[in-house]
Design an enzyme around this catalytic site. Sequence first.
Site, PDB file in Angstrom:
ATOM      1  N   HIS A 132       0.824  -1.214   0.000  1.00  0.00           N
ATOM      2  CA  HIS A 132       0.000   0.000   0.000  1.00  0.00           C
ATOM      3  C   HIS A 132       0.854   1.259   0.000  1.00  0.00           C
ATOM      4  O   HIS A 132       1.892   1.340   0.662  1.00  0.00           O
ATOM      5  CB  HIS A 132      -0.988   0.006   1.164  1.00  0.00           C
ATOM      6  CG  HIS A 132      -0.394   0.127   2.527  1.00  0.00           C
ATOM      7  ND1 HIS A 132      -0.201   1.339   3.153  1.00  0.00           N
ATOM      8  CD2 HIS A 132       0.024  -0.814   3.413  1.00  0.00           C
ATOM      9  CE1 HIS A 132       0.309   1.138   4.353  1.00  0.00           C
ATOM     10  NE2 HIS A 132       0.466  -0.159   4.541  1.00  0.00           N
ATOM     11  N   ASP A 171       6.354   2.290   6.223  1.00  0.00           N
ATOM     12  CA  ASP A 171       5.096   1.549   6.180  1.00  0.00           C
ATOM     13  C   ASP A 171       4.162   2.313   5.253  1.00  0.00           C
ATOM     14  O   ASP A 171       3.605   3.337   5.648  1.00  0.00           O
ATOM     15  CB  ASP A 171       4.518   1.434   7.596  1.00  0.00           C
ATOM     16  CG  ASP A 171       3.100   0.900   7.616  1.00  0.00           C
ATOM     17  OD1 ASP A 171       2.715   0.197   6.671  1.00  0.00           O
ATOM     18  OD2 ASP A 171       2.371   1.190   8.600  1.00  0.00           O
ATOM     19  N   GLU A 189      -5.188   1.149   2.728  1.00  0.00           N
ATOM     20  CA  GLU A 189      -4.872   0.125   3.715  1.00  0.00           C
ATOM     21  C   GLU A 189      -4.898   0.671   5.133  1.00  0.00           C
ATOM     22  O   GLU A 189      -5.362  -0.015   6.068  1.00  0.00           O
ATOM     23  CB  GLU A 189      -3.492  -0.482   3.415  1.00  0.00           C
ATOM     24  CG  GLU A 189      -3.187  -1.754   4.204  1.00  0.00           C
ATOM     25  CD  GLU A 189      -2.605  -1.511   5.597  1.00  0.00           C
ATOM     26  OE1 GLU A 189      -2.536  -2.480   6.376  1.00  0.00           O
ATOM     27  OE2 GLU A 189      -2.222  -0.355   5.896  1.00  0.00           O
ATOM     28  N   GLU A 190      -4.418   1.882   5.330  1.00  0.00           N
ATOM     29  CA  GLU A 190      -4.332   2.436   6.676  1.00  0.00           C
ATOM     30  C   GLU A 190      -5.707   2.658   7.309  1.00  0.00           C
ATOM     31  O   GLU A 190      -5.813   2.826   8.524  1.00  0.00           O
ATOM     32  CB  GLU A 190      -3.545   3.752   6.678  1.00  0.00           C
ATOM     33  CG  GLU A 190      -2.071   3.619   6.333  1.00  0.00           C
ATOM     34  CD  GLU A 190      -1.251   2.878   7.389  1.00  0.00           C
ATOM     35  OE1 GLU A 190      -1.824   2.481   8.421  1.00  0.00           O
ATOM     36  OE2 GLU A 190      -0.043   2.706   7.184  1.00  0.00           O
ATOM     37  N   ASP A 197       4.048  -6.071   3.483  1.00  0.00           N
ATOM     38  CA  ASP A 197       3.873  -4.942   4.394  1.00  0.00           C
ATOM     39  C   ASP A 197       4.903  -5.076   5.511  1.00  0.00           C
ATOM     40  O   ASP A 197       5.538  -6.113   5.658  1.00  0.00           O
ATOM     41  CB  ASP A 197       2.449  -4.948   4.958  1.00  0.00           C
ATOM     42  CG  ASP A 197       1.957  -3.557   5.344  1.00  0.00           C
ATOM     43  OD1 ASP A 197       2.810  -2.688   5.627  1.00  0.00           O
ATOM     44  OD2 ASP A 197       0.729  -3.349   5.371  1.00  0.00           O
ATOM     45  N   HIS A 201       4.616   3.424  12.700  1.00  0.00           N
ATOM     46  CA  HIS A 201       3.665   4.523  12.839  1.00  0.00           C
ATOM     47  C   HIS A 201       4.252   5.706  13.611  1.00  0.00           C
ATOM     48  O   HIS A 201       3.524   6.503  14.195  1.00  0.00           O
ATOM     49  CB  HIS A 201       2.348   4.049  13.478  1.00  0.00           C
ATOM     50  CG  HIS A 201       1.501   3.272  12.524  1.00  0.00           C
ATOM     51  ND1 HIS A 201       0.176   2.991  12.759  1.00  0.00           N
ATOM     52  CD2 HIS A 201       1.789   2.715  11.315  1.00  0.00           C
ATOM     53  CE1 HIS A 201      -0.319   2.297  11.745  1.00  0.00           C
ATOM     54  NE2 HIS A 201       0.651   2.115  10.857  1.00  0.00           N
TER      55      HIS A 201
END
Length: 351
Positions: A70, A187, A221-222, A242, A322
């Site tokens: 993603h 990410d 995706e998030e 991922d 994150h």
Amino acid sequence: MTYPNSQDTLEVIKKLVSIPSPSGNTSEVIGFVEKFLAEYNVETKRNRKGGLIATIQGKNQKNHRMLTAHVDTLGAIVKEIKPSGRLKLDLIGGFKYNSIEGEYCEIETSSGKKITGTILMHQTTVHVYKNAGTAERNQENMEVRIDEKVHTADEIRLLGIEVGDFVSFDPRVQVLPNGYIKSRHLDDKASVGILLQLMKQIQTDKIELPYTTHFLISNNEEIGYGGNSNITPETVEYLAVDMGAMGDGQSTDEYTVSICVKDASGPYHYAFRKKLVELANANKIGYKLDIYPFYGSDASAAIRSGHDIIHGLIGPGIDSSHAYERTHISSIENTTKLLYHYVQSEMVEYK
């Protein structure tokens, strides 16, 4: 046998993380990916959600594979224009306010104008606020200081800023001589860069794949539903690429490819996981098996959507997910190698 060049992969990743793309506002980075693949004559099409599907035909067109990574990232959206001329945010994606305190950001107005700012606690000044260190980092206390001479909500609106404008975070990307790359949004742009280089290598070396293979560059995706559609009925194996999550009790590191056994959605397909481990062992690829307790992938989203597929999840190990993330070229290389061998392997008999 020639693996994709890892230094080239790092350069692609550096370009990707430098393009703002919070979930919901990803057209620019999708355009970058589209242009990259066009140079190597990879067939692509956009889905209605704005994601990109690349397809490379294989010998067997009855059974397909799909790989996904993603390109959307964490970010924010303007929730409120405060009377002081500062902005209140609403977060996009699963992260905490403390991870963006002090970060430079960019607000994109609906007209396309981009204005910079800094995300700060309202009570930042220790010479004024006794609770500067103890106040909760939350939506009420954190705000964006705009890099313009503004003191009121009306002055903010004169700049073109309004509720609903997207806010992206400065990635602060650095590629270090010792092989580390640190940046926001590894990410999952590290994985996107790996897949782009893999497709480039397949086309450049004229590798004939055993099965028609689709590469979905997803863009939601998030927020939970990036890879849950546009899966052909012929797709048997669906592999999400991922990040591997690191922390206490985890085996994932920054130097190997992480093969996920289970995440918050439950176990990944056992036979598929064993196939990936066999490929890693056969080709002397460094890997770690791991469980990610608070995690979901495009593959788990596809399963939840009801697709009758075999699902798996692998990726480079990413430290401090994150937040301000980091990985090493060794992890990029090991992930690339496993994918290189996987797309040329035979499917397993799943019973």
